[in-house]
Write a protein that holds these residues in place. Structure first.
Motif, PDB file in Angstrom:
ATOM      1  N   GLU A 207      -0.429   5.749   4.454  1.00 42.91           N
ATOM      2  CA  GLU A 207      -1.880   5.915   4.566  1.00 42.91           C
ATOM      3  C   GLU A 207      -2.548   4.629   5.014  1.00 42.91           C
ATOM      4  OE1 GLU A 207      -5.625   7.469   1.803  1.00 42.91           O
ATOM      5  OE2 GLU A 207      -3.556   7.478   1.032  1.00 42.91           O
ATOM      6  N   LYS A 208      -2.029   3.460   4.572  1.00 44.22           N
ATOM      7  CA  LYS A 208      -2.616   2.184   4.972  1.00 44.22           C
ATOM      8  C   LYS A 208      -2.461   1.948   6.470  1.00 44.22           C
ATOM      9  CE  LYS A 208      -1.911  -0.124   0.510  1.00 44.22           C
ATOM     10  NZ  LYS A 208      -1.273  -1.280  -0.176  1.00 44.22           N
ATOM     11  N   HIS A 211      -4.970   4.150   8.245  1.00 46.14           N
ATOM     12  CA  HIS A 211      -6.318   3.600   8.095  1.00 46.14           C
ATOM     13  C   HIS A 211      -6.501   2.363   8.954  1.00 46.14           C
ATOM     14  CE1 HIS A 211      -6.894   5.661   3.913  1.00 46.14           C
ATOM     15  NE2 HIS A 211      -6.824   6.517   4.925  1.00 46.14           N
ATOM     16  N   ASP A 215      -9.243   2.113  11.752  1.00 52.56           N
ATOM     17  CA  ASP A 215     -10.268   1.071  11.621  1.00 52.56           C
ATOM     18  C   ASP A 215     -10.468   0.324  12.921  1.00 52.56           C
ATOM     19  OD1 ASP A 215     -10.637   1.787   9.030  1.00 52.56           O
ATOM     20  OD2 ASP A 215      -9.379   0.192   8.180  1.00 52.56           O
ATOM     21  N   LEU A 250     -10.629  13.106   7.284  1.00 52.46           N
ATOM     22  CA  LEU A 250     -10.568  11.668   7.032  1.00 52.46           C
ATOM     23  C   LEU A 250     -11.734  10.941   7.690  1.00 52.46           C
ATOM     24  CD1 LEU A 250      -9.011   9.262   5.844  1.00 52.46           C
ATOM     25  CD2 LEU A 250      -7.661   9.203   7.955  1.00 52.46           C
ATOM     26  N   ARG A 254     -14.202   9.040   5.214  1.00 54.51           N
ATOM     27  CA  ARG A 254     -14.002   7.580   5.187  1.00 54.51           C
ATOM     28  C   ARG A 254     -15.041   6.852   6.029  1.00 54.51           C
ATOM     29  NH1 ARG A 254     -10.104   3.756   4.022  1.00 54.51           N
ATOM     30  NH2 ARG A 254      -9.955   1.995   5.498  1.00 54.51           N
TER      31      ARG A 254
END
Length: 587
Positions: A207-208, A211, A215, A250, A254
């Motif tokens: 998941e990191k 992300h 990002d 997401l 997010r």
């Protein structure tokens, strides 16, 4: 090693020997010869697969992988050689089926993908360090960078499991963090292509990592103002969302400030992708976005249909108005023409009246002048004679009018009388023939006077005659011949009897028709008393009768237009000619 073409095996073997004997600095230049060997065979053929297998067996692919670790700024051809070697590595690795599959898939391919990422990162780093003034060198480096990325994409398309290694690599994230426009667009395109090749890759990644990648893509939308960067980032998000629908949720949860951030890109030239991304963010799920898109499409179709229907109604209304105006103008022209004709007619009548009054006044003036010049004793006599002459002229004119009025009635009466005489003559002749035929005994009826007692007497006489004169015994052949003759005579009798019956029925029907016609003619009203019901009685619905009546009417109309001296022959027609004109078979 054995194969279909020993020449190809020799070229690969010779190249492997040269690579083994030369120094590491010259190896990259020698390995470029692999491209010539690959170009000499048809891609996708059995021969190409064998050549790739030979290249793998002679460790040339491993040599290419080792050569990509060198610093190509010191190698002949520099980074162009590195991009060519990356292309060779990707094309040889796709479609290769080595014997040791574990070593190939578990060790070689992940290392090759990592090496291509490192090569791309090195080219990007040197591209960003070069100042803007040296445009030629920057163009060469960006071209080499695109070739290296295309080689990596080709390798991922042939081995989809490599997308996991590529996306979780730190080198990809480093290249994505760059602020350079050209390399950033290429990396964004490679990112979305990797996800589209393997739609399940984002589910397997940490998941990191996901992300971090998102990002950087969102950062490019927020920090950059160049439309090309915005278009590439927006297109990447839309394409990834199409194949990986959980990404929509997401993005919705997010990145809550993404929607107002996207609003500033409106009117930058990529409105279609921008609208698609905004619709996905507004809906929250792909199903709702698809439903919203279908609703918008339905509204667009309805709008187009309503516009088409309105234009069609307007066109029909315009045509109707045009026809109405045309009809009104034609009616107005006819009314004006009729008014003009009436005006001319009134003027003509007025002129005739004036001229007639002038003539009367002139005639009376002449009479007065004549009377004034006449002797007084002759004036009364002259006036009396004038009155008598005027009375005679008026009477003559009035008798002429009366006679002309009666002429048409006399002609019609004479025609009716002649027609009645002809019909009566033909009917009498027909009735006479019918009466004569009635006197003849009918074949299908028993003879008159044959009662039951008479029939018994005749039967007794026949039996006595048979007993007194028994028939002679006949042979079998004679009996059959006699039987056939009797049957033939009986058949002729039955056929004649049927024909006589039909003739008798036809005569009875004809006689009834004639009697009905005679009754109708005798009770027929006068023409001025004729009604619609009387006309229906005298109207025949038979086609032959209608055709005959039309022919007689035309003949009569032609005869009426003839001069009087030609009508004398029509009045003198004989009875036989009149009888031939009437064909009673039409009844």
């Amino acid at each position: 090693m054995t194969g279909n073409d020993p020449l190809e095996d020799r070229r690969v073997e010779d190249l492997a020997n040269q690579v083994a004997e030369t120094s590491d600095k010259n190896v990259p230049a020698l390995l470029l010869a692999i491209q010539e060997i690959l170009d000499s065979v048809v891609p996708g053929s059995h021969k190409a697969a064998k050549v790739k297998k030979d290249i793998w067996n002679y460790d040339l692919l491993q040599s290419v992988l080792l050569a990509l670790r060198q610093d190509f700024s010191l190698i002949q051809g520099k980074w162009n050689t590195a991009a060519s070697l990356a292309k060779i590595l990707a094309h040889c690795a796709v479609g290769l089926e080595p014997t040791d599959t574990y070593e190939y898939h578990a060790i070689f391919l992940p290392e090759a993908a990592e090496r291509l990422l490192i090569l791309s990162r090195n080219i990007q780093f040197r591209y960003m360090k070069i100042p803007e003034k040296t445009l030629t060198l920057k163009d060469d480096l960006i071209k080499d960078f695109k070739e290296a990325i295309e080689a990596l994409q080709w390798l991922i398309s042939g081995h989809v499991f490599l997308a996991i290694y590529v996306l979780r690599s730190n080198y990809l994230l480093q290249m994505l963090i760059t602020d350079d426009k050209e390399t950033g667009i290429v990396i964004l395109s490679m990112f979305q292509n990797a996800v589209r090749v393997n739609p399940e890759v984002l589910k397997t990644l940490d998941e990191k990592v996901v992300h971090s990648l998102l990002d950087e893509v969102i950062y490019k939308l927020s920090a950059f103002t160049d439309p090309e960067i915005g278009a590439a980032a927006t297109r990447a998000l839309v394409n990834i969302s199409d194949v990986h629908q959980p990404l929509i949720r997401l993005l919705y949860t997010r990145y809550k400030g993404l929607r107002p951030l996207l609003s500033r890109w409106t009117g930058k030239g990529f409105g279609r992708d921008l609208k698609r991304l905004l619709a996905l963010l507004d809906s929250g799920t792909a199903q709702q976005a698809e439903m919203k898109r279908l609703h918008q499409a339905a509204r667009a179709i309805q709008a187009v249909w309503r516009g088409f229907r309105s234009r069609r109604q307007l066109r029909k209304a315009n045509n109707a108005f045009a026809r109405l105006q045309k009809g009104f103008r034609e009616k107005q022209e006819k009314r004006d023409l009729r008014a003009e004709k009436e005006k001319e007619q009134r003027e003509l009548q007025h002129q005739l009246l004036v001229s007639r009054r002038h003539a009367i006044r002139h005639t009376r003036q002449k009479q007065l002048d004549m009377i004034s010049a006449m002797a007084p004793g002759k004036v009364d006599k002259y006036l009396q004679m004038s009155q008598i002459a005027s009375a005679v002229k008026i009477q003559a004119l009035w008798r002429g009018i009366i006679e002309r009025r009666k002429l048409g009635l006399r002609k019609a009466t004479a025609h009716q009388v002649r027609a009645a005489i002809a019909i009566q003559r033909v009917v009498r002749r027909f009735l006479k023939r019918l009466e004569e035929k009635k006197r003849e005994p009918l074949l299908f009826q028993p003879p008159p006077g044959l009662t039951e007692e008479r029939r018994v007497d005749l039967q007794r006489e026949i039996d006595q005659h048979r007993e007194a004169h028994p028939p002679k015994p006949l042979s079998r052949e004679a009996q059959q011949e006699l039987h056939s003759e009797a049957q033939e005579i009986l058949g002729r009798y039955l056929s004649v009897r049927m024909a006589h019956r039909k003739n008798y029925q036809r005569r009875e029907a004809l006689l009834a028709t004639l009697e009905t016609d005679v009754d109708l003619l005798s009770d027929a009203p006068k023409l001025h008393d004729l009604t619609e019901r009387d006309m229906h009685k005298f109207t025949s619905h038979s086609a032959p009768i209608a055709a005959k009546a039309l022919a007689n009417h035309k003949e009569q109309m032609v005869m009426l237009r003839q001069p009087w001296w030609k009508k004398l022959n029509a009045a003198e027609r004989t009875e036989e000619e009149v009888g031939e004109d009437y064909d009673f078979n039409v009844f």
